[in-house]
Structure formats: structure tokens, C-alpha cells
Scaffold this motif. Structure first.
Motif, PDB file in Angstrom:
ATOM      1  N   LEU A 187       0.841  -1.191   0.000  1.00 40.94           N
ATOM      2  CA  LEU A 187       0.000   0.000   0.000  1.00 40.94           C
ATOM      3  C   LEU A 187       0.878   1.242   0.000  1.00 40.94           C
ATOM      4  CD1 LEU A 187      -2.598  -1.125   2.684  1.00 40.94           C
ATOM      5  CD2 LEU A 187      -2.703  -1.452   0.212  1.00 40.94           C
ATOM      6  N   ALA A 188       0.359   2.294  -0.604  1.00 41.86           N
ATOM      7  CA  ALA A 188       1.120   3.546  -0.670  1.00 41.86           C
ATOM      8  C   ALA A 188       1.449   4.020   0.742  1.00 41.86           C
ATOM      9  CB  ALA A 188       0.319   4.607  -1.415  1.00 41.86           C
ATOM     10  N   GLY A 189       2.732   4.287   0.985  1.00 40.56           N
ATOM     11  CA  GLY A 189       3.171   4.765   2.290  1.00 40.56           C
ATOM     12  C   GLY A 189       3.497   3.679   3.277  1.00 40.56           C
ATOM     13  N   ALA A 190       3.199   2.397   2.946  1.00 40.51           N
ATOM     14  CA  ALA A 190       3.480   1.291   3.877  1.00 40.51           C
ATOM     15  C   ALA A 190       4.951   0.915   3.803  1.00 40.51           C
ATOM     16  CB  ALA A 190       2.606   0.096   3.549  1.00 40.51           C
ATOM     17  N   ALA A 191       5.465   0.342   4.902  1.00 42.45           N
ATOM     18  CA  ALA A 191       6.880  -0.017   4.970  1.00 42.45           C
ATOM     19  C   ALA A 191       7.144  -1.438   4.521  1.00 42.45           C
ATOM     20  CB  ALA A 191       7.386   0.163   6.402  1.00 42.45           C
ATOM     21  N   ALA A 192       6.090  -2.260   4.452  1.00 41.54           N
ATOM     22  CA  ALA A 192       6.287  -3.670   4.101  1.00 41.54           C
ATOM     23  C   ALA A 192       5.177  -4.136   3.179  1.00 41.54           C
ATOM     24  CB  ALA A 192       6.319  -4.528   5.372  1.00 41.54           C
ATOM     25  N   ASP A 193       5.447  -5.243   2.489  1.00 36.47           N
ATOM     26  CA  ASP A 193       4.454  -5.829   1.585  1.00 36.47           C
ATOM     27  C   ASP A 193       3.365  -6.530   2.393  1.00 36.47           C
ATOM     28  OD1 ASP A 193       5.992  -5.010  -0.538  1.00 36.47           O
ATOM     29  OD2 ASP A 193       7.060  -6.928  -0.706  1.00 36.47           O
ATOM     30  N   LEU A 194       2.179  -6.608   1.811  1.00 33.19           N
ATOM     31  CA  LEU A 194       1.118  -7.424   2.380  1.00 33.19           C
ATOM     32  C   LEU A 194       1.454  -8.898   2.144  1.00 33.19           C
ATOM     33  CD1 LEU A 194      -2.023  -5.447   1.131  1.00 33.19           C
ATOM     34  CD2 LEU A 194      -0.932  -5.328   3.365  1.00 33.19           C
ATOM     35  N   GLU A 195       1.058  -9.748   3.071  1.00 30.14           N
ATOM     36  CA  GLU A 195       1.388 -11.163   2.963  1.00 30.14           C
ATOM     37  C   GLU A 195       0.310 -11.914   2.195  1.00 30.14           C
ATOM     38  OE1 GLU A 195       2.105 -12.855   6.738  1.00 30.14           O
ATOM     39  OE2 GLU A 195       3.838 -11.597   7.201  1.00 30.14           O
ATOM     40  N   ARG A 196       0.767 -12.778   1.303  1.00 24.86           N
ATOM     41  CA  ARG A 196      -0.088 -13.755   0.617  1.00 24.86           C
ATOM     42  C   ARG A 196      -1.355 -13.144   0.032  1.00 24.86           C
ATOM     43  NH1 ARG A 196       0.118 -19.589   3.754  1.00 24.86           N
ATOM     44  NH2 ARG A 196       2.378 -19.807   3.770  1.00 24.86           N
ATOM     45  N   VAL A 197      -1.200 -12.215  -0.851  1.00 30.97           N
ATOM     46  CA  VAL A 197      -2.355 -11.631  -1.539  1.00 30.97           C
ATOM     47  C   VAL A 197      -2.659 -12.491  -2.758  1.00 30.97           C
ATOM     48  CG1 VAL A 197      -3.255  -9.622  -2.748  1.00 30.97           C
ATOM     49  CG2 VAL A 197      -1.799  -9.323  -0.735  1.00 30.97           C
TER      50      VAL A 197
END
Length: 908
Positions: A187-197
Motif C-alpha cells: 500500500l502507498a506509504g506502507a513499509a512492508a508488503d502485504l502477505e499472501r495476496v
């Protein structure tokens, strides 16, 4: 009387019964009073006039009954009275009611839970408009497949999809749906990736063909298909919006990064819609024309040789499934015939062995899990049906026992004029009420059992199915409850109402006419339970031993010492020399991780789900001599240095591929034992050659066979070449990491990859033992459930035996007292009871063993390494049944030895 008047009268009779009864009584009283008045006017006394009026009017009770019958609701009223009477009876026997309802709840609940899984996976239509009008084009189980090579009929390239979409006349629309591969979503501005999308690449008409509208914003339109890379937009699921975006009210227009490419959210789908892949709910939909942005380094849209799409069409009004099948098959053949004019490379055209076009109903969507779990679920359904039959026999035995105690009540009612049919109906009402209570509890049990079974079946990869109760599941449960109530209630009801009135009415009589028949029926019920229990115990033993055979099988490598990792350097932007050097450099970095013993890599590797094959010429082998090769298609893999040493696979001859087998060095290959046996038949293979295209490889080693793709299947003939000497390899690399404790290395290895390149996506990292366990999920599911149901069946059968033996001891109290008064020892009394118990068990075994042998062939295809007639399993099941049954019979037998002869003789 008009229909409307009849209906109104019936409704008043049901819902205003007291008022209707009062009106009827007043009407009858009015007529009797009128006749009485006429008689008094004729000169009779008041009393004589009243008697004469009653005689002239007829029996008041009979007239009231005729009036009730005329309302058409008498059967409902009788049923309600039966229900009220049954509930009062259950309150007087709480222990009986509890045991019966719980026994049925286990059986009915297990059946409901399994049927809910079958419904969710196989039967439930997609939540879209008119799902019965949808047609699946392609193999519905290939939801995540990618095939590089010839055009196929079970999976489609994007150019082939466009031809079918634009040229067909059977469908109002045809959409394409394909794999995205692993997605790194941030997500824009997030520091890490989302898991298992979970994502899906779909054509612009995906939502319109399904008939689904967005809950917020808009869905895709055909405009999203106008040009590759021109539509950087996505649609997300309701769950994604709730769980990942925290119900962001300004979600529309929000930017998300997918594999480092920006996409804008334009819509949120309604709750309950998870796409067309059953068991793997989609969270984010991406236009198929954005494939290259979603899969960096790969361009599939213009390639006829990349098959990766499943198609779904919606039938035009008046078009049948058969017409659609003919239409698609004709279009497919036409496209192949026009190959040159359409720009299809000649080597991409399908051969005679290519998969045929697959067209079928699409209303239930696509699902890979159907192939894996359809057969096990059907088998489990058969197991729980047997458990329900045992529960029915158990409750039938309880009802027979209870009928003995109600003999006097039934006799009194018969002597007072009650019809036998009326009593049978009342007793059946009781049994159906018990089954309904069991069904109600069973539904609650299934609400817990269904998700638990899903977790068990999914292993380390959870399966997401919609298990909500719908009309189909509730209807199934209601039908099972009704059938069960009649099944276990009819025989006891018939037996209970067949009594001799005179003996039964005696106050102190201990006999029940027909008790011999009841006793024979009780024995029959117990024997049937033993037969079914033996079937379940033997089945459980077969499934458990089959699973143990698979778990202990020598796979050709050290399964407990390997950690497998799949990475995608192309998605990280590696090309050219950097890509060529990548596996060696990362392997060197991984060897420095504490605890790592050896590292190698491969294109396909172990349990990667991918496989390569090509036309091959083997020196000294003539095509056609070996049926396994047929058209000389051989499986192969590109591997790194010390591949077999890292896996722990034995080299039967020659050497492993090593660091010297690099680009520019003589081409080398290692073959497996299956290929050596097939092509060389005992002749030494070392120094022979394998020719692939214009490349010739010298065989430098022979490795032991390894079941590295399927535990159940023997290794096919395969050869291995050095990845450094490969001309063309895929973009995904599989690393094999050897360690004493592979599970403890997951996070250290992940950190080492991040340190090497923070943009390098890890598709999967798991210990090999976990992957093999997941590969055996359906065998483990069958084994564990069979054991649970076998134990449950044995418990129910033991309870049934206990009840029957207890009853016979109660009947024979006088006889036992006489035996003991004449000097019979307590061990002799116990032996008498155990002999009777043993006769029942042996009767069940005598019937159950042939039945088990006969039905064993139904499960033969699911077994591994043993016959369905395995004598060890059948003997063990028989011994367990005998042991538990003798214990169940010994408990009331021990109680029989405590009978006081004086009291028994006085009681008799």
C-alpha cells in the motif's frame, strides 16, 4: 363450500382451536336444547325429554369427531397430540432421550458436515446471475497452470482466447481468467508488503459476463482490454477492503504497488463474491492487459505458445450446452487450420497427442481442489453413512428395550380400542422427534466440524470454502433426519404393538408376548452393528497402513534434512549476465548461513509442481523398443553443482554434476536409474550420449530414482544437465538447502536473501517434510477420519451390546437365581454370559469378513503398498472388535454373578 372458505375454516381450526371448539359445543348444545324443548312441548317430562333428545341427536362424541374430520385438520391435531405426548414421555426418561439424541447427533452431524463440504466444493453455484447459463472452456482444475509449448485444448493463450471471444456465436460474452504468479502488494506509504495476496488476471468483460456489479466504484469494462499496459487499475474484494484496507472510505483512487508497478483501485466487489476460483478466494483483480506489469520480465499477451488462461462463456438465449461445445470445438479447429494466416508458428501447432478441447458446465466455477478432494470426500461420506447406520441400530435397540417397559401401557391402550396403526404412528412420531433432536444438535456439530475438516485437509495451506448453511444442506439434513427416524423407529414400533393382552396386563408379569421376537430383533441389531463396525475398523486399518507406507517410503533423498526455496529473479529485474550468475552467487551467500551444510539449485527441483519434457535421442536406444518412451519424450531438469549430493540421492555409477560443468565445457548429463534400465538394459550407460536438438550431452553419472514430483508414482525416465550449460531456462529458480534442522533455517535464509537483494521475491520457502506432508493430505484425511469413525462405531456397537446383554440378564434373573440355588458357581454364570456375547460377535464377524473382502475393491485405488484384502489388517480389526465386545459383555455379566438367589426366586 368454496376453496377459500375451506382454507379459512382450516386456518381458524388450527390457530383458533379453542374458539372453534367452543362454537361447535355451543352449536351441538343448541340443537339438543331445541329437541328437548320440542319433546317437553309434546308432553314429556324434562328428564325424559332430555334423554329422548340425546337419543334422537346421536352420540355427541361421534358427531364432534365427524365435525373435526370435516375441517380437514384432524390429522394435524392428532400429530400435535402425538408430539405433546412424546415430549412428556421423553421428560420421564431423560437418560434414554439424552443417549438416543447424542448418538443420532454424531451420525447426522457428521453426514451434514461432509455434505456441506461436498456442497461448497462441488455443488454450490457461484454467487452470480444465472450461473446455470455459464460454460467453462478449458480444464477447470488448472487454475494456476502455465504451459510453454504447443497450443492446448485444456488451457489457452491470450491470442487464442481473443479468437474464440470475437468469432463465436454461441455466447453473449466470453471472459479469460489466469494466474498472476506471486504478488508483492504494498500500500502507498506502507513499509512492508502485504502477505499472501491472492490475485487474478482477468479480461475486461469478466464482471459483466458473470453479471456482478461493484458495491463501490465500478468494475472492469471492455475498455480495460484496449491495449497492453494501458489500464493500471484494480478491483478488490470486500474482504480485502475490510481486512487489508481497514474499511478505508476513500478506497477509490487509492494507489497500490503490485510487483513494483503502481495500480489504482477503481472498485470494491460486494460481500460474498470471491471470484471464479473455488477454494482460493481472489482478493484483487488485475486487467489481463496488465500482465507484463503484474509479472515483470514475462510477456505472454502476444505469444501463442504460452497457455495460461481458462475461459468462461455465458450462453445466448436459446443456445444449449451441446451447441456451445460444437461451436468451441469448431472454432478451435478453424483457428488451427488458419495457423499460418494468423501468424501461429508452425512448431506451436498442436500434435495428435495434444489435449482435446474441454467444454462443460461452469456454474460452479473453477477449482484445483476438486481433483484432490472429490474422491476422498465421497469415501468419507460413505464412512459417515455407515456410522449413521450404526447409530440407527443402536437407537433401535434402545427403543426395543424401552418397548419392553411400556408393554402394559400399550396393552391397556389396545384393550381400550386404540388401533394398532394409530399406536404405530404415535411411536414413529417419537422416533422422528428423536431424530429431529439429533439433527438439530448435528447441525451445531457440523458448524464446528466443517471448518475443522477444512483445516485438516488444507495442512499448511488453508482452504477457503463457503460453508454457510443453505437450503440444499438443510434439506439434506431434514431428509436424513426423517429417513433416520423411520429407519430406526419402524421395526421397534411394529414389535412393540404386537403383544398378547392377557399376560401383558398382569401386574407382576415379567414377560412380554413377542419378547422372543423382540430378543431376536435386538440380537440382529447388535450383529448388524458389529458387521458395520468391522467394515469401518478394517477400512481405518487399511487407510492408516497405506499412509504409513507412503510416509516411510524411501523417496530417493533425505526428506527430513532439506529446506526448499523458490525465488523469481526476473521479477526483481535481473537480466543478462546478472541473471546468468544469479544462482551461483545466491547459493554462495546461502552456504554462509549458520547451520547450512550444502546448497544446490534447479529449474524444477523437488515438489515444485513444474516439469520439463522434450524430444530426445538416446545413443544405443531405438524409439519404439520401450513403451514408456513412445515418441521419445523425456523429462529433464537443469540443476546446479552437487545437486544429487545435496539431496542425498545415491549415485549408482559415475559422478555428480559439478563446478567444472560450466558454459564452454563438454556438455554433461546424469540420468536416473529408470532411464538407464529403459534405454540400456544392463549395458553400461557411462560415456553414451543424449542428443537434444543440436546439443549432445555425454552421460557422466547414473543416479538412483527419486520420487521428486509425486510420492505415489514411481520416478519416470529423466535426465539432468548443468544449469550453467542450459540454452534456455525458466525464470524461477528452486534452491535445495541441506541442514540438520531445516525448519529452523526458514527465517535466517529469508534474511540472507533480503541481504543479497531486497527486491528478490521469495515465492515459497518450506521444509521438504512439510511439502511431502501436504502432498499426502487426502491420504492423511482419510486415515484420520476413518480412525475417528471406526472408534465411534466400535463405541456405539459396544453400547448396543451392553444394552442387549443387560436386557437378557434382566429377563433371565429367575433362571440365574435357580442355577445359583442349585450350586452354579459365579464363574460359570459369567462364562454363560460371555458365551452369549461371543456368539453375537462371531456372528457379526462371520458376516463382516466376507462383506469387508467384497467391498475392499472399492478402496483399492486409494491404497499404497498393500492389498484391500490385507490379512494383517483384517485380523487386527477382528481382534479389536472381539476384545472390546467381550469387555462390553463382561460388565453386565459381572453384575449377573451378584444376583441373590433368594430374591430372584421370590421375584420370579
Amino acid at each position: 363450500m368454496r376453496s377459500a372458505d375451506k382454507l379459512r375454516l382450516r386456518l381458524r381450526s388450527l390457530f383458533l382451536r379453542s374458539r372453534v371448539e367452543a362454537e361447535m359445543a355451543a352449536e351441538i348444545s343448541f340443537h339438543i336444547d331445541q329437541l328437548t324443548a320440542e319433546n317437553v312441548a309434546a308432553g314429556m317430562s324434562s328428564r325424559a325429554a332430555r334423554h329422548a333428545a340425546l337419543r334422537a341427536f346421536g352420540g355427541v362424541t361421534q358427531i364432534e369427531e365427524r365435525c373435526r374430520e370435516m375441517r380437514g385438520t384432524k390429522w394435524i391435531e392428532d400429530l400435535w397430540r402425538d408430539v405433546e405426548y412424546a415430549l412428556r414421555t421423553f421428560r420421564r426418561s431423560p437418560l434414554f432421550t439424552l443417549v438416543a439424541v447424542l448418538s443420532l447427533a454424531l451420525g447426522i452431524g457428521a453426514n451434514t458436515a461432509i455434505f456441506s463440504l461436498i456442497t461448497a466444493l462441488l455443488l454450490r453455484p457461484l454467487p452470480v446471475q444465472q450461473p446455470d447459463r455459464l460454460v467453462a472452456i478449458g480444464n477447470p482444475i488448472r487454475t494456476g497452470s502455465l504451459s510453454d509449448g504447443s497450443i492446448r485444448g485444456d488451457l489457452y493463450s491470450y491470442p487464442l482466447y481473443r479468437q474464440i471471444r470475437d468469432r463465436n456465436r454461441a455466447f453473449s460474452g466470453v471472459y479469460a481468467s489466469g494466474r498472476t504468479g506471486p504478488l508483492r502488494v504494498r500500500l502507498a506509504g506502507a513499509a512492508a508488503d502485504l502477505e499472501r495476496v491472492r490475485g487474478r488476471l482477468v479480461s475486461g468483460n469478466f464482471f459483466s459476463v458473470l453479471g456482478v456489479r461493484a458495491a463501490q466504484g465500478r468494475a472492469f469494462t471492455p475498455a480495460e482490454d484496449r491495449a497492453p499496459g494501458a489500464s493500471p487499475v484494480v478491483v478488490v474484494s470486500h474482504d480485502f477492503w475490510v481486512q487489508r484496507l481497514s474499511r478505508d472510505p476513500s478506497v477509490l483512487g487509492r494507489v497500490v504497488s503490485i510487483n513494483h508497478s503502481p495500480f489504482t483501485v477503481i472498485g470494491v466487489m460486494p460481500p460474498g463474491f470471491f471470484g471464479d476460483i473455488v477454494g482460493q478466494p481472489t482478493e484483487i483483480w488485475i486487467p489481463v492487459t496488465m500482465q507484463q506489469q503484474a509479472n515483470p520480465g514475462r510477456a505472454f499477451l502476444d505469444r501463442w505458445d504460452e497457455s495460461w488462461l481458462l475461459l468462461m462463456g455465458r450462453l445466448r438465449p436459446g443456445t444449449s450446452m451441446a451447441q456451445a461445445r460444437v461451436e468451441v470445438e469448431g472454432l478451435y479447429a478453424q483457428v488451427i487450420a488458419e495457423g499460418a494466416s494468423l501468424g501461429i508458428p508452425k512448431d506451436v501447432l498442436p500434435g495428435p497427442d495434444a489435449p482435446k478441447v474441454m467444454v462443460g458446465p461452469g456454474g460452479t466455477g473453477f477449482s484445483w481442489y476438486r481433483k484432490q478432494f472429490a474422491q476422498p470426500l465421497v469415501m468419507v461420506m460413505a464412512l459417515v453413512a455407515l456410522v449413521l447406520l450404526i447409530a440407527c441400530a443402536n437407537v433401535a435397540g434402545l427403543l426395543l428395550e424401552r418397548a419392553a417397559g411400556r408393554a402394559k401401557e400399550i396393552s391397556v391402550r389396545l384393550s381400550l380400542g386404540a388401533g394398532r396403526v394409530r399406536l404405530i404412528r404415535q411411536l414413529l412420531t417419537e422416533s422422528v422427534l428423536l431424530s429431529c433432536g439429533g439433527a438439530a444438535l448435528g447441525i451445531l456439530f457440523s458448524l464446528w466440524a466443517g471448518p475443522a475438516l477444512l483445516r485438516l485437509a488444507g495442512g499448511s495451506s488453508p482452504i477457503a470454502l463457503d460453508l454457510h448453511l443453505d437450503a440444499r444442506i438443510l434439506g439434506f439434513t431434514a431428509a436424513v433426519a426423517l429417513l433416520t427416524g423411520v429407519l430406526f423407529g419402524l421395526a421397534p414400533a411394529l414389535r412393540a404393538t404386537r403383544v398378547e393382552l392377557a399376560p401383558a396386563l398382569k401386574e407382576n408379569s415379567r414377560s412380554l408376548a413377542g419378547s422372543g421376537g423382540r430378543w431376536r430383533l435386538g440380537k440382529l441389531m447388535v450383529v448388524m452393528q458389529f458387521v458395520l463396525s468391522l467394515l469401518l475398523l478394517a477400512g481405518a486399518g487399511l487407510f492408516v497402513r497405506s499412509l504409513r507406507n507412503l510416509q516411510s517410503l524411501d523417496l530417493g533423498y533425505q526428506r527430513d534434512r532439506l529446506l526448499l526455496m523458490s525465488v523469481d529473479p526476473v521479477a526483481a529485474g535481473l537480466t543478462g549476465a546478472r541473471l546468468q550468475d544469479f544462482p551461483l552467487r545466491l547459493a554462495e551467500r546461502l552456504r554462509a548461513v549458520p547451520g547450512v551444510e550444502k546448497v544446490s539449485f534447479s529449474e524444477n527441483g523437488v515438489f515444485s509442481g513444474t516439469e520439463n519434457s522434450t524430444t530426445t535421442t538416446v545413443e544405443g536406444f531405438t524409439p519404439g523398443q520401450g513403451k514408456a518412451l513412445g515418441n521419445t519424450e523425456l523429462n529433464y531438469d537443469h540443476v546446479g553443482p552437487d545437486y544429487f549430493t545435496t539431496l542425498g540421492t545415491h549415485l549408482l555409477a559415475g559422478r555428480d554434476l559439478g563446478p567444472l560443468d560450466r558454459k564452454g565445457a563438454p556438455l554433461a548429463a546424469v540420468i536416473n536409474e529408470a532411464l538407464a534400465k529403459l534405454c540400456f538394459a544392463g549395458r553400461p550407460p557411462l560415456g553414451r550420449h543424449i542428443k537434444v536438438g543440436d546439443q549432445t550431452f555425454e552421460i557422466v553419472g547414473v543416479a538412483a530414482d527419486a520420487r521428486d514430483h509425486d510420492v505415489r508414482e514411481a520416478a519416470p525416465p529423466r535426465y539432468f544437465t548443468s544449469m550453467e550449460q542450459a540454452v534456455d531456462i525458466g525464470s524461477t529458480y528452486n534452491f535445495e538447502i541441506r541442514s540438520q534442522h531445516p525448519g529452523a533455517l526458514v527465517e535466517p535464509v529469508r534474511q540472507a536473501v533480503r541481504a543479497y537483494d531486497p527486491n528478490l521475491p521469495i515465492n515459497e520457502i518450506r521444509p521438504l517434510a512439510v511439502m511431502i506432508s501436504d502432498a499426502l493430505n487426502h491420504e492423511q484425511l482419510l486415515a484420520e477420519l476413518a480412525v475417528v469413525f471406526g472408534v465411534l462405531a466400535l463405541l456405539l456397537a459396544s453400547i448396543g451390546l451392553y444394552g442387549v446383554i443387560s436386557y437378557t440378564i434382566a429377563r433371565r434373573t429367575n433362571e440365574i437365581g435357580i442355577r445359583m440355588a442349585l450350586g452354579a458357581a459365579r464363574p460359570a454364570i459369567l462364562g454363560m454370559v460371555l458365551r452369549e456375547t461371543l456368539l453375537l460377535v462371531l456372528a457379526g464377524v462371520a458376516i463382516g469378513v466376507p462383506a469387508t473382502l467384497a467391498l475392499g475393491r472399492l478402496v483399492a485405488s486409494t491404497l499404497f503398498g498393500l492389498s484391500p484384502r490385507d490379512p494383517v489388517t483384517l485380523t487386527a480389526a477382528t481382534i479389536i472388535l472381539l476384545g472390546v465386545s467381550l469387555i462390553a459383555g463382561a460388565i453386565p455379566g459381572a453384575r449377573a454373578t451378584q444376583v441373590d438367589p433368594t430374591e430372584a426366586l421370590r421375584y420370579g
